[in-house]
Scaffold this active site. Structure first.
Site, mmCIF file in Angstrom:
data_model
loop_
_atom_site.group_PDB
_atom_site.id
_atom_site.type_symbol
_atom_site.label_atom_id
_atom_site.label_comp_id
_atom_site.label_asym_id
_atom_site.label_seq_id
_atom_site.Cartn_x
_atom_site.Cartn_y
_atom_site.Cartn_z
ATOM 1 N N GLY A 36 0.865 -1.181 0.000
ATOM 2 C CA GLY A 36 0.000 0.000 0.000
ATOM 3 C C GLY A 36 0.895 1.222 0.000
ATOM 4 O O GLY A 36 1.913 1.224 0.698
ATOM 5 N N LEU A 39 1.689 2.961 3.338
ATOM 6 C CA LEU A 39 2.356 2.009 4.235
ATOM 7 C C LEU A 39 3.818 1.835 3.807
ATOM 8 O O LEU A 39 4.726 1.802 4.654
ATOM 9 C CB LEU A 39 1.598 0.680 4.213
ATOM 10 C CG LEU A 39 2.001 -0.403 5.199
ATOM 11 C CD1 LEU A 39 3.024 -1.356 4.658
ATOM 12 C CD2 LEU A 39 2.409 0.120 6.573
ATOM 13 N N ASN A 40 4.049 1.716 2.496
ATOM 14 C CA ASN A 40 5.426 1.586 2.011
ATOM 15 C C ASN A 40 6.262 2.771 2.493
ATOM 16 O O ASN A 40 7.383 2.599 2.984
ATOM 17 C CB ASN A 40 5.468 1.548 0.476
ATOM 18 C CG ASN A 40 4.693 0.376 -0.094
ATOM 19 O OD1 ASN A 40 4.507 -0.630 0.581
ATOM 20 N ND2 ASN A 40 4.232 0.519 -1.329
ATOM 21 N N TYR A 96 -5.267 -7.461 -3.722
ATOM 22 C CA TYR A 96 -5.076 -7.276 -5.157
ATOM 23 C C TYR A 96 -4.142 -8.329 -5.723
ATOM 24 O O TYR A 96 -3.336 -8.924 -4.992
ATOM 25 C CB TYR A 96 -4.568 -5.870 -5.496
ATOM 26 C CG TYR A 96 -3.193 -5.515 -4.970
ATOM 27 C CD1 TYR A 96 -3.029 -5.098 -3.652
ATOM 28 C CD2 TYR A 96 -2.072 -5.560 -5.794
ATOM 29 C CE1 TYR A 96 -1.786 -4.739 -3.171
ATOM 30 C CE2 TYR A 96 -0.816 -5.217 -5.326
ATOM 31 C CZ TYR A 96 -0.681 -4.803 -4.006
ATOM 32 O OH TYR A 96 0.554 -4.456 -3.515
ATOM 33 N N TYR A 110 -8.122 -5.597 -8.362
ATOM 34 C CA TYR A 110 -8.374 -5.256 -6.953
ATOM 35 C C TYR A 110 -9.687 -5.812 -6.423
ATOM 36 O O TYR A 110 -10.701 -5.797 -7.111
ATOM 37 C CB TYR A 110 -8.428 -3.733 -6.786
ATOM 38 C CG TYR A 110 -7.116 -3.045 -7.049
ATOM 39 C CD1 TYR A 110 -6.195 -2.853 -6.032
ATOM 40 C CD2 TYR A 110 -6.804 -2.586 -8.331
ATOM 41 C CE1 TYR A 110 -4.994 -2.215 -6.277
ATOM 42 C CE2 TYR A 110 -5.601 -1.955 -8.582
ATOM 43 C CZ TYR A 110 -4.700 -1.772 -7.551
ATOM 44 O OH TYR A 110 -3.513 -1.144 -7.803
ATOM 45 N N ASN A 176 -0.664 10.774 -6.153
ATOM 46 C CA ASN A 176 -0.837 9.351 -6.495
ATOM 47 C C ASN A 176 -2.175 9.066 -7.158
ATOM 48 O O ASN A 176 -2.945 8.216 -6.688
ATOM 49 C CB ASN A 176 -0.701 8.513 -5.217
ATOM 50 C CG ASN A 176 0.570 7.684 -5.236
ATOM 51 O OD1 ASN A 176 1.174 7.495 -6.288
ATOM 52 N ND2 ASN A 176 0.975 7.210 -4.073
ATOM 53 N N TYR A 177 -2.465 9.733 -8.250
ATOM 54 C CA TYR A 177 -3.770 9.602 -8.910
ATOM 55 C C TYR A 177 -3.932 8.231 -9.550
ATOM 56 O O TYR A 177 -3.126 7.835 -10.392
ATOM 57 C CB TYR A 177 -3.929 10.703 -9.967
ATOM 58 C CG TYR A 177 -5.163 10.560 -10.813
ATOM 59 C CD1 TYR A 177 -6.418 10.464 -10.220
ATOM 60 C CD2 TYR A 177 -5.079 10.512 -12.203
ATOM 61 C CE1 TYR A 177 -7.560 10.328 -10.996
ATOM 62 C CE2 TYR A 177 -6.219 10.386 -12.987
ATOM 63 C CZ TYR A 177 -7.455 10.291 -12.376
ATOM 64 O OH TYR A 177 -8.584 10.156 -13.141
ATOM 65 N N LYS A 236 8.500 14.140 -9.133
ATOM 66 C CA LYS A 236 9.310 13.010 -9.585
ATOM 67 C C LYS A 236 8.984 12.696 -11.034
ATOM 68 O O LYS A 236 7.858 12.884 -11.475
ATOM 69 C CB LYS A 236 8.992 11.774 -8.709
ATOM 70 C CG LYS A 236 9.379 11.909 -7.267
ATOM 71 C CD LYS A 236 8.586 10.946 -6.401
ATOM 72 C CE LYS A 236 7.197 11.484 -6.157
ATOM 73 N NZ LYS A 236 6.302 10.540 -5.451
ATOM 74 N N ASP A 269 7.128 5.880 -3.541
ATOM 75 C CA ASP A 269 6.864 5.813 -2.097
ATOM 76 C C ASP A 269 8.169 5.865 -1.307
ATOM 77 O O ASP A 269 8.262 6.543 -0.275
ATOM 78 C CB ASP A 269 6.131 4.517 -1.728
ATOM 79 C CG ASP A 269 4.853 4.324 -2.529
ATOM 80 O OD1 ASP A 269 4.277 5.326 -2.988
ATOM 81 O OD2 ASP A 269 4.427 3.156 -2.699
#
Ligand code: ADP
Length: 322
Positions: A36, A39-40, A96, A110, A176-177, A236, A269
Site C-alpha cells: 500500500g 504504508l510503504n 489485489y 483489486y 498518487n492519482y 518526480k 513511495d
C-alpha cells in the site's frame, strides 16, 4: 522522547498476490505479500527515522483475521507505531493480484471495495482519531488515502487535516492519482486540489499529474501546485530528473544511474520517505531529493515494495548527532 518528530502516515495496506510462474489453464502458484502506498512510505520512513529521531505511526483499519494480524506484526517489527490502527471485527483487508504478461508488463486487479480501511475514520472511534491528528508534527497522506474514504468521511478528514495544520502540524501529500479509485476525473481533481491547498510539501509523480491535470512538464506541474499555495514541491519523473521547487525557485536533481530496473513498485513511495526523512533531519530540499533518488534507485533493483534492511543505502550524513 524529547526532540522526536512524530509522523503519522494514513492510508490502506492490502494483501498482494502475484503469480510465481507460468499458469496452466489459468491455474498456478501465487506469492503473498502486503502493499500500500502510504504504508510503504511509513516503513521506509521508520527505517530512516531510527537515526534521526523520527517516530512513525500508521493510521488505518484492519480486521481480526490472521492476515490483519500478520500485517500488524510486520509493521511493529519495522518499528511503526500501531496504537491508532482500528480493528474492525469480521472485516478483512483489501486484496489485489498482480499479473505479468509475456512482455513483462504488469496489470493489477483489486478486491478492495469492502476493505476495513475504508471505515478507519467512521463512528466515535474515527472521530477520536481525527481529533488526534493535530498531535503529530507531520501527516503523510496520498490521493489514495482520500479515494478510499466515502464522501462524507473524506470531508470530515480534510476538515481535521485543516485543523491540524492550523495547530502547527505539517502536511506532506503525494497525489498518487489512480483513475479507478475515483468516480470521475472531476471528483478526483476537486478532492486532490482540496488536499493540495493544505499541503506544506507536495511530492507528486509527473505521470499522474499529466494524466489528471495535463501538466506539460515538471516545471508546469510545480507552478500549478505553487499557485494552489503549496510552498515546497518535488515532482518526480521516473528516470528523468526530479524538480525541487521551493517558493518558486526550482532546481533539477538527476536520479541515480540504474542499469537494470528489476521492479519499479514503490519507487515513488520510497523516494518520498527518504525526502521527508532528510527534510525533517534538517537537510535542504536538494539534499532531500538526492536522498530520495538514492533510496528509490536501490528500491527498483529489488523485487517487491519493501527491500531487505541490508539493501538500504548507507545512512546519509545529516542524521541527528553527526
Ligand atoms: P512512481 O513510483 O510514483 O511512479 P516514478 O516512476 O516517478 O514514481 O519514480 C520515482 C523515483 O524512482 C524517481 O524520482 C527516481 O528516483 C526513481 N526511479 C524510477 N525509475 C528510475 C530509473 N529507471 N532509474 C533511476 N531511478 C529511477
Amino acid at each position: 522522547m524529547p526532540g522526536t518528530t512524530r509522523v503519522a502516515a494514513i492510508g490502506e495496506c492490502m494483501i498482494e498476490l502475484s503469480h510465481l510462474g507460468p499458469s496452466h489453464h489459468g491455474v498456478g502458484q501465487l506469492g503473498l505479500a502486503f502493499g500500500g502506498d502510504t504504508l510503504n512510505t511509513a516503513v521506509y520512513l521508520a527505517r530512516l527515522g531510527q537515526s534521526r529521531r523520527i517516530a512513525v505511526d500508521y493510521i488505518t483499519a484492519l480486521g481480526d483475521d490472521p492476515y490483519s494480524e500478520a500485517m500488524l506484526a510486520f509493521w511493529q517489527q519495522e518499528g511503526i507505531g500501531t496504537d491508532l490502527v482500528a480493528r474492525l471485527p469480521g472485516r478483512l483487508p483489501g486484496l489485489y493480484m498482480i499479473r505479468t504478461d509475456d512482455q513483462g508488463e504488469r496489470s493489477f486487479f483489486y478486491w478492495r471495495s469492502a476493505a476495513a480501511a475504508r471505515d478507519m475514520l467512521v463512528g466515535p472511534r474515527g472521530g477520536d482519531i481525527l481529533a488526534r491528528l493535530k498531535s503529530f508534527d507531520w501527516l503523510y497522506l496520498s490521493g489514495i488515502t482520500l479515494s478510499i474514504l466515502g464522501e462524507v468521511t473524506r470531508l470530515a478528514f480534510l476538515r481535521a487535516v485543516e485543523e491540524a495544520k492550523r495547530a502547527g502540524t505539517k502536511i506532506a501529500f503525494d497525489t498518487n492519482y489512480r483513475p479507478r479509485g475515483w468516480v470521475s476525473p472531476e471528483t478526483a481533481r476537486f478532492n486532490l486540489m482540496e488536499a493540495l491547498r493544505l499541503a506544506d510539501l507536495a511530492m507528486p509523480s509527473l505521470d499522474d499529474e499529466r494524466l489528471l491535470f495535463g501538466d506539460a512538464d515538471t516545471a508546469a506541474c510545480a507552478q500549478r501546485l505553487h499557485a494552489l499555495g503549496v510552498p515546497e514541491v518535488v515532482v518526480k519523473d521516473a528516470k528523468g530528473p526530479c524538480l525541487v521547487s521551493v517558493n518558486g525557485e526550482a532546481t533539477s536533481v538527476m536520479p541515480e544511474s540504474v542499469t537494470k530496473v528489476i521492479d519499479s513498485t514503490a519507487a515513488g513511495d520510497s523516494f518520498n520517505a527518504a525526502y521527508l526523512a532528510e527534510r525533517i533531519a534538517g537537510g535542504d530540499p536538494i539534499a532531500a531529493a538526492r536522498a530520495g533518488h538514492r533510496l528509490a534507485g536501490q528500491k527498483i533493483q529489488h523485487r517487491g515494495a519493501i527491500i531487505p534492511l541490508e539493501a538500504m543505502p548507507a545512512d546519509a550524513t545529516s542524521a541527528v548527532g553527526e
